[in-house]
Enzyme design. Structure first.
Site, PDB file in Angstrom:
ATOM      1  N   CYS A 155       0.997  -1.293  -0.093  1.00  0.00           N
ATOM      2  CA  CYS A 155      -0.011   0.189   0.046  1.00  0.00           C
ATOM      3  C   CYS A 155       0.830   1.245   0.070  1.00  0.00           C
ATOM      4  CB  CYS A 155      -0.801   0.139   1.027  1.00  0.00           C
ATOM      5  SG  CYS A 155      -2.270   1.215   1.066  1.00  0.00           S
TER       6      CYS A 155
ATOM      7  N   HIS B 192      -3.387  -5.663   1.315  1.00  0.00           N
ATOM      8  CA  HIS B 192      -2.495  -5.967   2.691  1.00  0.00           C
ATOM      9  C   HIS B 192      -2.491  -7.414   2.971  1.00  0.00           C
ATOM     10  CE1 HIS B 192      -2.172  -1.700   4.072  1.00  0.00           C
ATOM     11  NE2 HIS B 192      -3.417  -1.464   3.298  1.00  0.00           N
TER      12      HIS B 192
ATOM     13  N   GLU C  27      -0.588  -8.808   5.033  1.00  0.00           N
ATOM     14  CA  GLU C  27      -0.416  -8.842   6.632  1.00  0.00           C
ATOM     15  C   GLU C  27      -1.791  -8.995   7.447  1.00  0.00           C
ATOM     16  OE1 GLU C  27      -0.776  -4.430   6.180  1.00  0.00           O
ATOM     17  OE2 GLU C  27      -0.233  -6.338   4.939  1.00  0.00           O
TER      18      GLU C  27
END
Length: 224
Positions: free
Chosen positions: A87, A196, A198
């Site tokens: 991002c 994302h 994560e």
């Protein structure tokens, strides 16, 4: 010896701890890196996390690109250091010219936050080796300036060289050209994407665990 993966914190980073946790869950050793410190502290790979570095006051990632740590990362990346930009980190990679093109305001001019379907286009990178080409995965997406743009010649080159790593499926969330969600450099050690991974590493908190292969991939690459 455990592989060390550095995660950089900039003023305004907000996903650095999530990225560090993902590294740990994958079996690596997360190393906290500070934007004002040029030393990578023996990190074998680096993650530029999501957030709003320097408040996005100029352009997203434009100020962070000049942080002291980026001088070391840029030099290392050119020599093969694996770097993942997520991002805001993707924006930094483009601002640093480690990846071509730029990220602009979403075409609908609204912030988007949702679970996003993606197709894996390239598994020959340091960060995608544990995926299967053509696999469809779900990763959270949250951005206001996530529209990937480049001139037609650059887009054609990315297509021809297989450097588009992920594409948006079902609907394009931000107006990215050719549904591009993530890119790699020619060497395959640098990957940038808007979604994302994560946030998709545990079934308890994520929509899926489809993000784990990003982190296991680089760990396997570094010990190969």
């Amino acid at each position: 010896m455990t592989t060390r993966v550095g995660v950089v914190t900039f003023p305004g980073s907000l996903d650095d701890r999530d990225a560090a946790r993902a590294v740990k869950l994958a079996g690596g050793e997360p190393v906290a890196l500070w934007h004002g410190d040029k030393d990578l502290h023996q990190a074998d790979a680096v993650i530029l996390p999501g957030g709003f570095s320097y408040g996005d006051y100029l352009r997203c990632g434009a100020i962070a690109r000049f942080s002291p740590v980026m001088e070391t990362i840029i030099a290392g990346a050119k020599d093969g250091l694996p770097v993942l930009g997520i991002c805001n980190g993707f924006q930094m990679l483009c601002e640093s010219h480690l990846l071509p093109g730029a990220l602009t305001r979403n075409d609908h001019l609204h912030f988007v936050c949702r679970d996003q379907r993606l197709r894996v286009e390239n598994t020959d990178t340091a960060w995608t080796g544990d995926f299967e080409a053509g696999a469809e995965i779900t990763i959270p997406l949250k951005n206001g300036e996530g529209g990937y743009v480049a001139d037609e010649r650059t887009l054609d080159e990315l297509e021809a060289e297989g450097r588009i790593v992920f594409r948006y499926l079902e609907r394009n969330p931000n107006g990215s050209r050719r549904n591009i969600a993530g890119l790699t450099n020619a060497a395959g050690n640098i990957v940038g994407l808007m979604p994302h991974p994560e946030h998709a590493v545990e079934s308890l908190t994520g929509p899926t665990t489809d993000g784990i292969p990003f982190f296991t991939s680089v760990l396997k690459k570094l010990v190969a």
